[in-house]
Design an enzyme around this catalytic site. Structure first.
Site, mmCIF file in Angstrom:
data_model
loop_
_atom_site.group_PDB
_atom_site.id
_atom_site.type_symbol
_atom_site.label_atom_id
_atom_site.label_comp_id
_atom_site.label_asym_id
_atom_site.label_seq_id
_atom_site.Cartn_x
_atom_site.Cartn_y
_atom_site.Cartn_z
ATOM 1 N N GLU A 127 -1.714 -11.021 -18.565
ATOM 2 C CA GLU A 127 -2.178 -11.433 -17.581
ATOM 3 C C GLU A 127 -3.744 -12.620 -17.583
ATOM 4 O O GLU A 127 -4.795 -12.632 -17.733
ATOM 5 C CB GLU A 127 -1.769 -12.655 -16.075
ATOM 6 C CG GLU A 127 -0.702 -12.792 -16.316
ATOM 7 C CD GLU A 127 -0.155 -14.501 -17.256
ATOM 8 O OE1 GLU A 127 -0.748 -15.074 -16.592
ATOM 9 O OE2 GLU A 127 1.114 -14.038 -17.230
ATOM 10 N N SER A 408 41.488 -4.589 31.979
ATOM 11 C CA SER A 408 41.430 -3.009 32.261
ATOM 12 C C SER A 408 41.018 -1.939 31.277
ATOM 13 O O SER A 408 40.965 -0.586 31.507
ATOM 14 C CB SER A 408 42.835 -2.966 32.427
ATOM 15 O OG SER A 408 43.956 -3.430 33.331
#
Length: 888
Positions: A127, A408
């Site tokens: 680039e 329980s």
């Protein structure tokens, strides 16, 4: 002529000459013909003159310069545009693979230092090769880009990296003169105010690479399934080439464009060689790196992903690691503790055992919900979580919700509290797993000042009669545990549960006798933490869902606390020993499918609206809950009829899921047994192979060991007969012996009394009264004991009746009389019945139905009260035997 005029060089005027005439107006000059130009006529008049051109150029230059100066001062660096700053939070498994993203933008900002230098240079080669030396705006580059495009010599962009970054981060992608002008001014100013490295970092984080990947980190994951740190040069060059045409150069999506993509890739590498960033020799070895197939996006929150994201966010916010606003801003990389294989195994277990059995034609099946959590006890890490069928269909996470009673599964916390605090019954007797309580249905809970007004019902309203805590745990007897909680102190029970891992703000965690029955609405995750503490021998560590977290490449610290002993190891291990019985022969036998030593507890919420199984092996603690909820209103609903079963309890599908998941999750690890250190008196009594009852677990004077005396040969004569039981009580009159008192064995409500039988060859003695029930029952059974062999029978009734003792004879045989009661039921050597008959004297090991023997390995316990007796056997010598009366 004077001397002055001669010195000044004046010439004398001729006196005869006329004086010059001086005019106020000079005569006009005559035009020079040679300088005259012909007049411009025709089209030539339209052509500007040189003077006009120069003037125009000068004016334009001044105007342009002024405009640039004005623009530079007027156009400031704006705030970043919203799209450029949006990031999603990335959630990963412990191995780094992706679970989900919680936003639409697939972006994860990183620091430039995380990008390999070779990859950075590949981007520059693609680039802007002069990035570090050229100015922010490069007119020559723009002209060159146009020329290269026209002549086909490459497609290097005209804008510099700085300009592209400005467009990505500050502006937008629209193609207008105004936007382009702003780009120039901002780029110039940014180049003066920010470093090149900062600009490059921003560019790499904002550029689009295709496959919905914004930023080079997301691109590395999308194309190669790697972190950017792990990307090699060839792969980095391909990522750099994508910047020019992200979609077109994806050779997987567009294989027809591979030649163009490879040409661009070569262009990048050749540029690196030209810039001397890469040697030709290395360049020659590189091959085109074909990217991975396009993966199905995990950015959505369907399936389990949404539940995981929700749970992790709750963890981070509730622990004040990150506030909600910061978390919502995105950009966080969150590595969870979840293990992918275990997570999948949980889902498969639920699918096979519950979801595959659902029938849309059954109304109850539409109410079924499942939640589950698994924790490594040693590390405190949550390794698996199941939140529901699909987050996009059921938004509530069943693993973290706190609106269903735990039932329980809370009872182990009560037992642990008793052992931890050295609690005693209301009669002052130390509480151990072998302490006997009254297990009858709706038995009133007694406090220090008398009845409390609370009389809980047992499941299915069963009367268990006298029953030990160990057996009451196996069978989940509510009446026993309510009284136990009262004896310990409900506040103490509550504090123990909180210490083990339940939040102090758990709904309905109130200090009352009912706390033992599990009305509290803890989450599955909460219960898993508490059970993991028991599995870890009472040590509570840092329970967490997050292994590490960072934002924009910066690490965020996580809370950590060193494991601490919240209850003693003896208390935790004694509880574990008792819970093993639940799996091996109690209500949780379905968990045996795990194929490993396991401890656990079943639980059912009120009205069967939820069923639980909570359990653990030495290396994994897992809790599973099945819940009922209306799919439209979310109101809790009973599970009656679900999966085609009349009732759903914890020992059913929840325990089956637990066993299936545990077996799969641990299949590649070696099975290990529990390493337990039990509390004093907590050793369990097991029956011998013939099913006899040497100790009479719930009553009577039972023979103990032989005091190391030699065995008699059975011969000799007895010097007395056992007397018939004395002082029988009238039917219907009873005394509450539901709890062991000092010096007296515990049996349950009393009925008649029985005597004992002497041992042949020794001095017989009358045993303690036998107390077996409130009223006479029905039925008969017979048995006999060979006194000559040191044996005596222990016969136990469930519902009561008096058991008269046998009568000793000179040949040592004792005939047992009839009993009005029911034969006690043996359960793997532990008594399931009630009180026992009297028996006494010196003897060896007693035998009887449903009895117990001491197993070599310490896995439980029972204290014994000892009474000495003496006698002599033929061929032997005086010895002291012991009569053992079990407290429970």
């Amino acid at each position: 002529m004077s001397d002055v005029s001669q010195r000044q060089g004046w010439a004398p005027r001729d006196p005869s000459a006329p004086a010059p005439t001086i005019s106020r107006f000079p005569a006009p000059r005559k035009k020079s013909r040679e300088k005259d130009r012909p007049r411009r006529t025709g089209l030539r008049r339209l052509v500007p003159t040189r003077r006009t051109l120069l003037g125009t150029l000068l004016f334009g230059t001044l105007l342009l310069g002024g405009g640039l100066i004005a623009g530079y001062h007027l156009v400031g660096i704006p705030a970043a545009n919203t799209a450029a700053t949006l990031q999603s939070n990335l959630y990963l498994y412990a191995d780094g693979t992706q679970i989900a993203r919680d936003g639409e933008i697939n972006r994860e900002n990183i620091r430039l230092a995380q990008v390999p230098r070779a990859v950075q240079r590949a981007v520059l080669a693609a680039e802007d090769r002069g990035f570090y030396s050229d100015p922010a705006v490069n007119p020559q580059g723009m002209v060159r880009a146009v020329w290269n495009t026209v002549t086909g010599k490459g497609t290097q962009g005209g804008s510099t990296i700085t300009q592209q970054y400005v467009k990505n981060y500050y502006l937008g992608q629209e193609q207008t003169v105004v936007r382009k002008a702003k780009e120039l001014f901002i780029a110039i100013k940014l180049n003066r105010e920010e470093s090149k490295k900062t600009i490059l970092q921003g560019y790499l984080n904002t550029s689009y690479f295709g496959r919905n990947a914004y930023g080079i980190q997301a691109a590395a994951q999308a194309y190669y399934g790697k972190e950017i740190e792990d990307v090699n040069l060839a792969e980095g060059a391909y990522l750099a080439s994508l910047l020019n045409a992200p979609s077109d150069f994806d050779v997987v999506v567009h294989p027809e464009n591979r030649p163009a993509a490879e040409a661009r890739w070569n262009y990048v590498l050749d540029g690196m060689v030209k810039e001397r960033w890469l040697t030709p020799a290395v360049r020659a070895t590189l091959a085109f790196p074909v990217p991975n197939e396009v993966r199905t996006s995990n950015s959505g929150l369907s399936g389990q992903r949404g539940y995981v994201v929700q749970a992790v966010e709750d963890y981070l916010v509730s622990n004040k690691i990150i506030d909600e606003r910061t978390l919502a801003a995105g950009g966080h990389r969150i590595t969870t503790t979840l293990e992918r294989e275990k997570q999948d195994a949980f889902g498969e277990a639920v699918q096979d055992i519950v979801l595959s059995r659902l029938d849309t034609g059954r109304a109850a099946d539409r109410n079924v919900r499942v939640g589950g959590v698994s924790i490594d006890p040693a590390t405190g890490k949550v390794v698996a979580m199941y939140g529901g069928i699909d987050y996009t269909k059921q938004y509530v996470n069943n693993a973290t919700r706190r609106d269903y009673q735990v039932g329980s599964t809370f009872k182990p916390f009560v037992l642990a509290a008793a052992v931890e605090n050295g609690s005693r019954t209301r009669y002052g007797e130390p509480i151990t797993p072998n302490t006997v309580y009254d297990g009858n249905n709706e038995r009133m809970v007694e406090g220090v000042d008398g009845p409390t007004g609370y009389a809980p019902a047992n499941e299915d309203h069963i009367n268990y009669g006298p029953v030990s805590l160990r057996e009451a745990t196996d069978k989940s007897v509510n009446a026993v545990y309510a009284q136990l909680a009262q004896d310990i102190g409900p506040a103490t029970v509550r504090n123990t549960a909180i210490a083990l891992g339940l939040p102090s703000n758990t709904p309905d965690l109130r200090a009352s006798p009912s706390i033992a029955l599990g009305p509290a609405s803890a989450s599955v995750l909460d219960m898993a933490k508490a059970y993991a503490t028991l599995a870890n021998h009472g040590r509570h560590g840092t329970y967490t869902l997050v292994q590490k977290i960072s934002r924009n490449g910066t690490k965020i610290d996580l809370p950590h606390q060193e494991p601490r002993q919240v209850i003693s190891r003896e208390a935790a291990d004694t509880t574990t020993a008792v819970l093993r019985g639940v799996v091996e022969g109690g209500t949780g036998t379905a968990a045996l499918s795990a194929g490993r030593p396991a401890a656990g507890k079943t639980g059912t919420a009120e009205d069967d609206k939820a069923a639980w199984f909570a359990g653990y092996t030495p290396d994994l603690a897992t809790v599973v809950a099945m819940m009922g909820a209306d799919p439209k209103t979310a109101a809790q609903r009973p599970l009656y009829g679900a999966l085609g079963q009349d009732r759903i309890n914890g020992g059913g599908p929840p325990a089956e899921i637990w066993g299936r998941f545990t077996a799969t999750a641990l299949r590649d690890t070696q099975s290990e047994d529990f390493d337990l250190r039990l509390d004093n008196g907590a050793e369990e009594m097991f029956s011998p192979e013939d099913g006899s009852d040497p100790f009479g677990e719930f009553g009577g004077g039972a023979p103990g060991d032989t005091g190391d005396r030699p065995e008699g040969d059975g011969s000799g004569s007895g010097d007395g007969d056992g007397e018939q039981g004395q002082e029988p009580e009238s039917p219907g009159q009873s005394e509450d012996w539901s709890v062991a008192r000092p010096g007296v064995p515990a049996h349950g409500p009393t009925g008649g009394s029985g005597g004992g039988a002497p041992v042949s060859g020794g001095q017989g003695s009358q045993a303690r009264p036998d107390r077996t029930g409130r009223t006479p029952g029905q039925g008969q059974f017979q048995g006999q004991a060979q006194a000559a062999q040191g044996q005596s029978s222990q016969l136990h009734g469930v519902s009561g009746g008096s058991v008269p003792g046998g009568v000793g004879s000179s040949d040592g045989t004792a005939d047992i009389g009839t009993t009005q009661g029911v034969i006690g039921r043996g359960a793997r050597g532990r008594r399931a019945g009630g009180g026992g008959a009297g028996g006494g004297g010196i003897g060896g090991e007693g035998t009887g139905r449903g009895g117990a023997r001491r197993r070599g390995a310490r896995r439980g316990g029972a204290r014994r009260k000892e009474a000495n007796g003496s006698g002599r056997e033929t061929g032997g010598s005086p010895a002291h035997g012991r009569l053992a009366a079990l407290d429970g």
